[in-house]
Scaffold this motif. Structure first.
Motif, mmCIF file in Angstrom:
data_model
loop_
_atom_site.group_PDB
_atom_site.id
_atom_site.type_symbol
_atom_site.label_atom_id
_atom_site.label_comp_id
_atom_site.label_asym_id
_atom_site.label_seq_id
_atom_site.Cartn_x
_atom_site.Cartn_y
_atom_site.Cartn_z
ATOM 1 N N ARG A 1 0.829 -1.210 0.000
ATOM 2 C CA ARG A 1 0.000 0.000 0.000
ATOM 3 C C ARG A 1 0.858 1.253 0.000
ATOM 4 O O ARG A 1 0.586 2.213 -0.705
ATOM 5 N N GLY A 2 1.938 1.250 0.846
ATOM 6 C CA GLY A 2 2.791 2.421 0.912
ATOM 7 C C GLY A 2 3.452 2.720 -0.410
ATOM 8 O O GLY A 2 3.579 3.881 -0.814
ATOM 9 N N LEU A 3 3.896 1.675 -1.108
ATOM 10 C CA LEU A 3 4.519 1.856 -2.420
ATOM 11 C C LEU A 3 3.541 2.512 -3.386
ATOM 12 O O LEU A 3 3.897 3.427 -4.128
ATOM 13 N N PHE A 4 2.315 2.039 -3.377
ATOM 14 C CA PHE A 4 1.313 2.562 -4.297
ATOM 15 C C PHE A 4 1.003 4.019 -3.994
ATOM 16 O O PHE A 4 1.008 4.876 -4.886
ATOM 17 N N TRP A 174 11.915 4.762 -7.628
ATOM 18 C CA TRP A 174 12.672 3.751 -6.894
ATOM 19 C C TRP A 174 12.289 3.848 -5.420
ATOM 20 O O TRP A 174 12.686 4.772 -4.727
ATOM 21 N N ARG A 175 11.515 2.903 -4.929
ATOM 22 C CA ARG A 175 11.048 2.911 -3.546
ATOM 23 C C ARG A 175 11.347 1.569 -2.895
ATOM 24 O O ARG A 175 11.025 0.521 -3.449
ATOM 25 N N TYR A 176 11.953 1.623 -1.723
ATOM 26 C CA TYR A 176 12.196 0.388 -0.983
ATOM 27 C C TYR A 176 10.944 0.006 -0.183
ATOM 28 O O TYR A 176 10.086 0.836 0.086
ATOM 29 N N HIS A 177 10.881 -1.261 0.217
ATOM 30 C CA HIS A 177 9.712 -1.733 0.951
ATOM 31 C C HIS A 177 10.126 -2.709 2.033
ATOM 32 O O HIS A 177 11.238 -3.242 2.026
ATOM 33 N N ASP A 180 5.229 -7.118 4.643
ATOM 34 C CA ASP A 180 4.102 -6.852 5.538
ATOM 35 C C ASP A 180 3.022 -7.885 5.278
ATOM 36 O O ASP A 180 2.917 -8.445 4.180
ATOM 37 N N ASN A 181 2.194 -8.131 6.280
ATOM 38 C CA ASN A 181 1.053 -9.035 6.148
ATOM 39 C C ASN A 181 1.469 -10.432 5.690
ATOM 40 O O ASN A 181 0.850 -11.040 4.813
ATOM 41 N N VAL A 182 2.570 -10.932 6.251
ATOM 42 C CA VAL A 182 3.085 -12.251 5.891
ATOM 43 C C VAL A 182 2.663 -13.257 6.946
ATOM 44 O O VAL A 182 2.957 -13.087 8.130
ATOM 45 N N ALA A 183 1.989 -14.323 6.528
ATOM 46 C CA ALA A 183 1.496 -15.319 7.476
ATOM 47 C C ALA A 183 2.640 -16.176 8.007
ATOM 48 O O ALA A 183 3.568 -16.496 7.263
ATOM 49 N N PRO A 184 2.601 -16.549 9.282
ATOM 50 C CA PRO A 184 3.605 -17.474 9.833
ATOM 51 C C PRO A 184 3.615 -18.784 9.060
ATOM 52 O O PRO A 184 2.563 -19.293 8.654
ATOM 53 N N ASP A 185 4.790 -19.349 8.840
ATOM 54 C CA ASP A 185 4.925 -20.550 8.016
ATOM 55 C C ASP A 185 4.133 -21.739 8.541
ATOM 56 O O ASP A 185 3.649 -22.563 7.784
ATOM 57 N N ARG A 262 4.879 1.281 11.033
ATOM 58 C CA ARG A 262 5.967 0.687 10.275
ATOM 59 C C ARG A 262 6.605 1.695 9.316
ATOM 60 O O ARG A 262 5.927 2.455 8.649
ATOM 61 N N MET A 263 7.930 1.707 9.267
ATOM 62 C CA MET A 263 8.627 2.611 8.363
ATOM 63 C C MET A 263 8.297 2.231 6.930
ATOM 64 O O MET A 263 8.473 1.083 6.525
ATOM 65 N N GLY A 264 7.824 3.167 6.181
ATOM 66 C CA GLY A 264 7.368 2.888 4.831
ATOM 67 C C GLY A 264 8.456 2.990 3.807
ATOM 68 O O GLY A 264 9.637 3.101 4.132
ATOM 69 N N PRO A 265 8.095 2.947 2.526
ATOM 70 C CA PRO A 265 9.065 3.064 1.451
ATOM 71 C C PRO A 265 9.787 4.398 1.497
ATOM 72 O O PRO A 265 9.261 5.384 2.001
#
Length: 266
Positions: A1-4, A174-177, A180-185, A262-265
């Protein structure tokens, strides 16, 4: 979302705010767009969020879509983990392909998500297709829509490379990211028999995904070695960005500083 958001800063943005994606929610969103006065509608430069193909029919002027596709089986498993993590389904729930509703009948949104969901959405016929009723006609329509209306189709499995291509195709900066929203394995494990059944059920989504991969690969070939060099530089920079984020977070925890968003792009 932040990138967009950062790449379209300065343009008026309309957020569909459709999260659960039930038919009622989508119809309400369309009705909201229809009620926007023409002079206000003209000011919007971006319509973002979850949506079914076809929103452009309500908008003035030429419209181009951008989307990301994902391996269909991985996409559903990720979605299943997410809803279980949020306690939409009980922690001991098991998918059962031997049942007509796969043991998901109490969750209509999950049932739709289970069955060729990307084909449903990109054909523009999601809510019109009963469970198990996707056909070659629907996937052909989805492919045609990609070719006629989509400026860019990225791949979640090639996320960083997709971002580099978007710099060339969509004019993104050029934006770093940060992931986020990653489910536990280990959450919501899906049995192998269910995974095999998922592949068979989602044959049209698999066909659509392969089609998008071919389109993606042609773009990669077009930009050649320069794109690969950009990708290596981006991944190095993004790793440093991620390390910096973790260091800042650790320092804040040690100092007892309340955690900020959270620190964004950058």
């Amino acid at each position: 979302r932040g990138l967009f958001i950062r790449n379209y800063r300065g343009k008026a943005q309309f957020n569909t705010r459709v999260n659960n994606f039930e038919q009622k929610d989508w119809l309400e969103c369309l009705d909201q767009v229809r009620k926007i006065p023409r002079e206000e509608l003209d000011r919007y430069g971006v319509f973002k969020g979850h949506m079914i193909f076809g929103l452009h029919e309500l908008l003035p002027g030429p419209v181009e879509y951008i989307t990301f596709l994902r391996d269909p089986v991985k996409r559903f498993v990720s979605h299943y983990k997410m809803v279980q993590r949020h306690k939409v389904i009980p922690p001991d729930h098991q998918i059962d392909p031997s049942k007509s509703d796969w043991n998901l009948g109490a969750h209509p949104g999950l049932v739709r998500s289970l069955d060729n969901y990307q084909t449903r959405v990109l054909s523009g016929m999601d809510f019109e297709i009963p469970f198990g009723a996707c056909t070659e006609e629907h996937v052909a329509l989805a492919k045609a829509n990609l070719d006629r209306h989509f400026l860019f189709v990225g791949l979640m499995e090639q996320f960083d490379l997709s971002l580099m291509l978007m710099r060339h195709v969509c004019g993104w900066s050029w934006r770093y990211h940060i992931p986020d929203n990653v489910a536990p394995d280990k959450s919501a494990e899906v049995a192998p028999v269910a995974l095999d059944a998922l592949r068979r059920l989602n044959r049209f989504d698999l066909e659509l995904y392969r089609y998008a991969q071919e389109r993606f690969d042609r773009l990669v070939d077009r930009y050649g070695w320069k794109l690969q060099a950009e990708l290596k530089a981006y991944r190095l920079g993004n790793r440093l960005h991620w390390d910096l984020h973790k260091w800042r977070h650790a320092v804040k925890q040690k100092m007892g500083i309340e955690r900020r968003p959270r620190m964004g792009p950058v």
